[in-house]
Design an enzyme around this catalytic site. Structure first.
Site, mmCIF file in Angstrom:
data_model
loop_
_atom_site.group_PDB
_atom_site.id
_atom_site.type_symbol
_atom_site.label_atom_id
_atom_site.label_comp_id
_atom_site.label_asym_id
_atom_site.label_seq_id
_atom_site.Cartn_x
_atom_site.Cartn_y
_atom_site.Cartn_z
ATOM 1 N N HIS A 88 0.823 -1.206 0.000
ATOM 2 C CA HIS A 88 0.000 0.000 0.000
ATOM 3 C C HIS A 88 0.866 1.269 0.000
ATOM 4 O O HIS A 88 2.033 1.230 0.397
ATOM 5 C CB HIS A 88 -0.909 0.017 1.234
ATOM 6 C CG HIS A 88 -0.129 -0.083 2.514
ATOM 7 N ND1 HIS A 88 0.541 0.997 3.047
ATOM 8 C CD2 HIS A 88 0.137 -1.126 3.324
ATOM 9 C CE1 HIS A 88 1.171 0.625 4.137
ATOM 10 N NE2 HIS A 88 0.950 -0.666 4.336
ATOM 11 N N GLY A 89 0.266 2.395 -0.371
ATOM 12 C CA GLY A 89 0.997 3.660 -0.398
ATOM 13 C C GLY A 89 1.158 4.260 1.000
ATOM 14 O O GLY A 89 0.825 3.626 2.009
#
Ligand SMILES: *[C@@H]1O[C@H](CO)[C@@H](O)[C@H](O)[C@H]1NC(C)=O
Ligand SMILES: *[C@@H]1O[C@H](CO)[C@@H](O)[C@H](O)[C@H]1NC(C)=O
Ligand SMILES: *[C@@H]1O[C@H](CO)[C@@H](O)[C@H](O)[C@H]1NC(C)=O
Ligand SMILES: *[C@@H]1O[C@H](CO)[C@@H](O)[C@H](O)[C@H]1NC(C)=O
Length: 483
Positions: A88-89
């Site tokens: 994920h970012g």
């Protein structure tokens, strides 16, 4: 500033070194200093809280820039499929981290010191709140949209609007909010930034489309589903022995003492965990708000930052990496799943059929990627990481900030190659980590014949059954009974 870059270059894993060489010319033409200035020295030591831009610094100038193209397999080879595992970012701190920060902040508020730094910290706005609990931030959405754009640019024949509309791309995600949101942002970046498809009409009901994320925690959060891992490592008070030892060791003590003095807080009120949350806050302020000179960062110099990095890496090593076999064996399912996709594509291609899923995107965590990379034998040091080995740290291959920053991504690319004289080598594979070629550990080559790769990993493909690996009770016994 220059020495920071030098350290980075000298100690970066091979793939990152190659990258740096390849962007040097861009940098010296475009102004090396402006790029480095945006990256404070400490940012190289944030471990799993490292910005993606730290491993690909040219993205600070242009987040849509693609530098790789020329060393991917050319002309005679066509990409058939990519299979990816993506972290994920950029995210908010978790609730647990926010609570520790509140405690640390409380101690600073009570400090009687009248130093400039303490006054600045006291007037710092404590804007982190429990509800944020690890969710994806705005910058994290951008991480994913831009990554989608760059990967699609790298493999334009796979990321076509035709394949997008005909449901030939699959998007699997961990159930965590930040991963689901990362998947949606990735899809949005692909659809709108890259393919320039019109945004759906707001009035139309949003039906379940074939490009919606599919949650699968068995696959993306295998660590939660592996009983042996949970009992022997996750919930085991003594498993993190080396980490605990380092927390009590001379390096951490020194940093603790220094910060106690800086803040006029008695040493007994502080702990390695509180010092670490102060360091993380420095990283969050940079990654989330792009604040490079937060007062939290001024509590640490570069030497302190290295100690904080080792603290993080020791934990990753023992909990997610080579420390215990079960850490990595628990990811066998995901590994086999990746190879099933590649196998299917090869079979379809051999039968001259269209590839049913040329794009496979799977979104998870650093905890998903690290075990998988270690399972494959990547970034393995000759000796284990121990509490005593801080001095060797910068030479180690296993440095999580270099491997799994926010938005880190491992991509398998399957090619069909047209070598009439050698049909055996028709199918070849390359790996990219964070958009840089990742050499295969057995050969140090950046390309491998698919059948050879399967042979190389035969022990994982055929002799690693997660059900058995993760079982606590003796399985040999059961199978004997069955005979
Ligand atoms: C998750 O993926 C695995 C491997 O493909 C599959 O066996 C399982 O059925 C999937 N689970 C769900 C809930 O879709
Ligand atoms: C906990 O970890 C220690 C050190 O690795 C190990 O010796 C012990 O058997 C583990 N305990 C359990 C319950 O697995
Ligand atoms: C770590 O330290 C131990 C004991 O001090 C030593 O035996 C070992 O060789 C060191 N490992 C590395 C990787 O340097
Ligand atoms: C499993 O059981 C067999 C036979 O009872 C025993 O010899 C073996 O050591 C056991 N293995 C483990 C890992 O406990």
């Amino acid at each position: 500033m220059r020495s920071a870059l030098y350290t980075y270059r000298k100690c970066a894993p091979k793939a990152a070194q190659i990258l740096l060489l390849s962007v040097t010319c861009f940098c010296s033409a475009g102004g090396l200093d402006s790029v480095i200035n945006k990256s404070p020295k400490l940012a190289l030591y944030f471990g799993t809280k490292t910005r993606y831009e730290e491993v690909n610094p040219f993205l600070m100038e242009n987040p849509l820039m693609v530098t790789r193209k020329r060393d991917l397999l050319p002309n005679t080879c066509t990409p058939l499929q990519i299979v990816s595992v993506i972290r994920h970012g950029t995210r908010y701190p978790t609730k647990k981290q926010i609570q520790k920060l509140k405690k640390m902040y409380g101690l600073i508020e009570e400090s009687a010191s009248s130093s400039e730094l303490v006054k600045e910290l006291q007037s710092w706005n404590m804007w982190y709140d429990d509800w944020m609990d690890g969710q994806l931030v705005k910058k994290g959405e951008e991480d994913m949209k831009n990554l989608a754009y760059r990967l699609a640019t790298l493999f334009p024949s796979l990321f076509t609007s035709d394949k997008f509309h005909k449901c030939k791309m699959s998007f699997t995600t961990s159930s965590k909010h930040r991963c689901v949101d990362s998947t949606k942002a990735f899809i949005s970046g692909l659809a709108h930034t890259y393919l320039k498809l019109p945004r759906p009409n707001e009035d139309e009901p949003e039906g379940v489309s074939c490009t919606s994320p599919v949650v699968n925690d068995t696959l993306m959060r295998f660590f939660d589903h592996c009983e042996k891992f949970v009992v022997q490592v996750e919930d085991n008070d003594t498993a993190m022995h080396e980490l605990d030892k380092f927390k009590e060791g001379p390096e951490v003590r020194r940093v603790l003492h220094k910060i106690s003095t800086l803040l006029s807080i008695p040493e007994k009120e502080l702990s390695a965990d509180l010092i670490q949350v102060a360091f993380f806050t420095c990283s969050f302020e940079l990654a989330i708000n792009n604040v490079a000179n937060s007062p939290w960062c001024r509590l640490f110099d570069e030497e302190d930052a290295k100690v904080m990095e080792y603290l993080n890496d020791l934990k990753q090593y023992w909990k997610r990496g080579y420390g215990f076999d079960i850490n990595t064996r628990s990811s066998c399912n995901l590994f086999q799943h990746i190879f099933q996709h590649l196998d299917n594509a090869v079979s379809e291609s051999r039968r001259s059929q269209q590839i049913s899923t040329p794009v496979v995107m799977q979104f998870g965590h650093a905890e998903t990627l690290l075990p998988l990379l270690a399972l494959m034998g990547l970034f393995k040091d000759e000796k284990p990481l121990l509490a005593d080995n801080f001095s060797k740290h910068l030479e180690q291959r296993f440095r999580s900030g270099r491997i799994v920053p926010y938005a880190s991504n491992l991509v398998f690319v399957l090619y069909h190659c047209d070598f009439a004289e050698s049909p055996r080598e028709e199918y070849q594979v390359q790996m990219l980590l964070n958009e840089n070629l990742l050499p295969f550990p057995h050969s140090q080559q950046s390309v491998c014949v698919f059948e050879d790769l399967k042979k190389q990993y035969n022990h994982l493909l055929n002799r690693c059954h997660v059900k058995d690996e993760c079982q606590l009770t003796n399985v040999t016994h059961t199978s004997e009974d069955e005979l």
